[in-house]
Design a protein around this motif. Structure first.
Motif, PDB file in Angstrom:
ATOM      1  N   GLY A 212       0.811  -1.209   0.000  1.00 44.72           N
ATOM      2  CA  GLY A 212       0.000   0.000   0.000  1.00 44.72           C
ATOM      3  C   GLY A 212       0.839   1.252   0.000  1.00 44.72           C
ATOM      4  O   GLY A 212       0.330   2.351  -0.202  1.00 44.72           O
ATOM      5  N   THR A 216      -1.094   0.811  -4.506  1.00 39.68           N
ATOM      6  CA  THR A 216      -1.628  -0.540  -4.297  1.00 39.68           C
ATOM      7  C   THR A 216      -0.998  -1.512  -5.299  1.00 39.68           C
ATOM      8  O   THR A 216      -1.135  -1.331  -6.504  1.00 39.68           O
ATOM      9  CB  THR A 216      -3.154  -0.544  -4.481  1.00 39.68           C
ATOM     10  OG1 THR A 216      -3.727   0.431  -3.611  1.00 39.68           O
ATOM     11  CG2 THR A 216      -3.740  -1.914  -4.166  1.00 39.68           C
ATOM     12  N   MET A 360      -9.204  -0.876  -1.273  1.00 37.09           N
ATOM     13  CA  MET A 360      -7.969  -0.143  -1.561  1.00 37.09           C
ATOM     14  C   MET A 360      -7.787  -0.025  -3.069  1.00 37.09           C
ATOM     15  O   MET A 360      -8.100  -0.956  -3.798  1.00 37.09           O
ATOM     16  CB  MET A 360      -6.744  -0.875  -0.992  1.00 37.09           C
ATOM     17  CG  MET A 360      -6.669  -0.973   0.502  1.00 37.09           C
ATOM     18  SD  MET A 360      -5.306  -2.073   1.048  1.00 37.09           S
ATOM     19  CE  MET A 360      -3.873  -1.313   0.266  1.00 37.09           C
ATOM     20  N   ALA A 409      -1.873   4.292  -1.377  1.00 33.65           N
ATOM     21  CA  ALA A 409      -3.178   3.703  -1.664  1.00 33.65           C
ATOM     22  C   ALA A 409      -4.279   4.662  -1.240  1.00 33.65           C
ATOM     23  O   ALA A 409      -4.123   5.427  -0.286  1.00 33.65           O
ATOM     24  CB  ALA A 409      -3.331   2.378  -0.918  1.00 33.65           C
TER      25      ALA A 409
END
Length: 447
Positions: A212, A216, A360, A409
């Motif tokens: 992250g 991502t 995410m 992210a």
């Protein structure tokens, strides 16, 4: 279109006179994207409100904890009730074991755990424990994975370090990092080679199971399974840093989704309901090496703080009660947002790669000649950060606040609904056109 941020700029100037850069964490600065950071006064649901009266649709959610949305009533009431009994005791409370039960019930690999006050503390403590348990020194991490700012782990650490262009950090002695090896994420061959070169030396392999902090980035099929097999074979511990993904991707985190059982897990963010908290835990035989039972010392005056425990109990209780359907809804909302913007970008001819999982996601701005996948930090680092900066400013002007870095992210909460999806897509269409027009398309490299 321009934001009115006069009061925020006054507050920024005041802060800069007293606090380095005017921020208590570099990721809050806007140096990577340009413009002026708004100063937040309050938040509710999916929205932030700044000192100038502007409202923003929030896609960083205090960097992950706000999965229920800001000011979730159950969390606020729990903190209020706890505060009335005092903000800290420095002694044990029943709340610590209650929150621990909620964590271990959701994450079976954690038989015992200990609470700390941050993710950095959790990782630092887990590393110390792994070294003591194995009697080895070497740590293996992966490029772009961020595990807090302790000295031994500020090696190719992604996130704020990558955003600011800092190669590690000043003030970190070479001797501190000589036993840290950073490998390419999603590359098992490099892992095998490392273990062959240093037989019997590796204490642990630590990674974000879903990255992250370089944006991502998902594990390729077989990568996590391969790490588990190699570490078990070689007598090293596998540590999953789920500070970001824990309770975010599913109730049991990334390890539930991918079916991986680590030796140790680090947690933070969601388990504190927005208050400062971290935790590390795993197999009982490893955890029992901690003082006062064993020889590994770790302590924290405010660990298990009653306000953080109360907030965590309220939030995790809500997630337990909501079940898998809650995560399915979050994932669907995230799909509509992330893929919706991807479709608009393709329609407008803006090269974009969208990576998402659960709630995410990251939009990577690319050169049209680049690969259409991002599977490691090298891929992420080829993103057009200047174009992302233009897009970020254009989105902010249209009331959508994204993480101020290409290498972070974005997060969706339960408070994001159909209206927020529609508003985001409308803002993104305009912002993508601004970003496309503001910068020339890079020329493809020629031989």
């Amino acid at each position: 279109m321009a934001l009115h941020l006069e009061r925020s700029q006054e507050l920024q100037q005041r802060a800069e006179a007293l606090i380095p850069g005017g921020v208590d964490s570099p990721v809050r600065a806007f140096r990577a994207v340009g413009g002026h950071p708004p100063f937040v006064e309050r938040a509710e649901g999916a929205y932030l409100y700044d000192a100038d009266g502007n409202r923003y649709l929030d896609y960083f959610g205090s960097w992950g904890p706000m999965i229920l949305g800001h000011a979730a009533p159950a969390v606020i009431e729990a903190v209020r009730e706890a505060a009335l009994r005092s903000t800290s005791f420095g002694a044990s409370t029943a709340a610590e074991a209650e929150l621990a039960e909620l964590v271990t019930r959701a994450v079976p690999s954690i038989q015992k755990l200990r609470f700390v006050s941050s993710g950095t503390e959790a990782v630092m403590s887990a590393i110390r424990l792994a070294r003591a348990f194995t009697g080895r020194n070497r740590i293996v991490k992966f490029e772009g994975c961020y595990h807090g700012h302790s000295d031994a782990l500020l090696v190719k650490a992604g996130s704020g370090v990558a955003t600011l262009g800092i190669p590690g950090s000043a003030g970190v002695p070479v001797e501190t990092t000589q036993f840290t090896t950073a490998l390419r994420y999603n590359d098992l061959d490099e892992v095998e080679t490392l273990f062959a070169r240093h037989p019997g030396e590796v204490a642990c392999v630590i990674l974000e199971p879903v990255v992250g902090n370089a944006g991502t980035i998902l594990p390729e099929p077989g990568f996590l399974e391969g790490l588990r097999e190699i570490t078990r074979r070689e007598g090293a511990l596998l540590i999953l840093d789920e500070v970001m993904t824990g309770f975010r991707l599913s109730l049991g985190g990334a390890q539930q989704i991918y079916g991986i059982t680590p030796d140790l897990t680090t947690l933070g963010k969601i388990i504190g309901g927005g208050l400062p908290v971290g935790a590390f835990g795993g197999r009982a035989e490893i955890m029992d090496m901690l003082a006062p039972l064993g020889p590994v010392y770790q302590a924290g005056t405010l660990s298990g703080n009653p306000l953080a425990m109360a907030a965590g109990i309220a939030q995790l209780s809500a997630l337990h009660a909501a079940g898998a359907e809650f995560y399915d809804r979050l994932a669907e909302t995230t799909r509509q947002i992330a893929d919706g913007v991807q479709e608009i970008a393709e329609e407008l001819g803006v090269p974009l790669v969208t990576n998402r999982i659960g709630s995410m996601f990251t939009w990577f701005f690319r050169d049209s000649s680049d690969s259409d996948v991002v599977i490691d930090f090298d891929d992420a680092a080829r993103s057009l950060t200047e174009r992302f900066g233009v897009f970020h400013r254009a989105m902010l002007e249209r009331g959508v606040w994204l993480p101020p870095s290409q290498y972070e992210a974005a997060f969706v909460s339960a408070a994001h609904g159909a209206a927020e999806v529609e508003a985001t897509l409308a803002a993104a269409r305009e912002a993508l056109m601004v970003a496309q027009a503001a910068l020339p398309t890079p020329e493809p490299l020629t031989a």
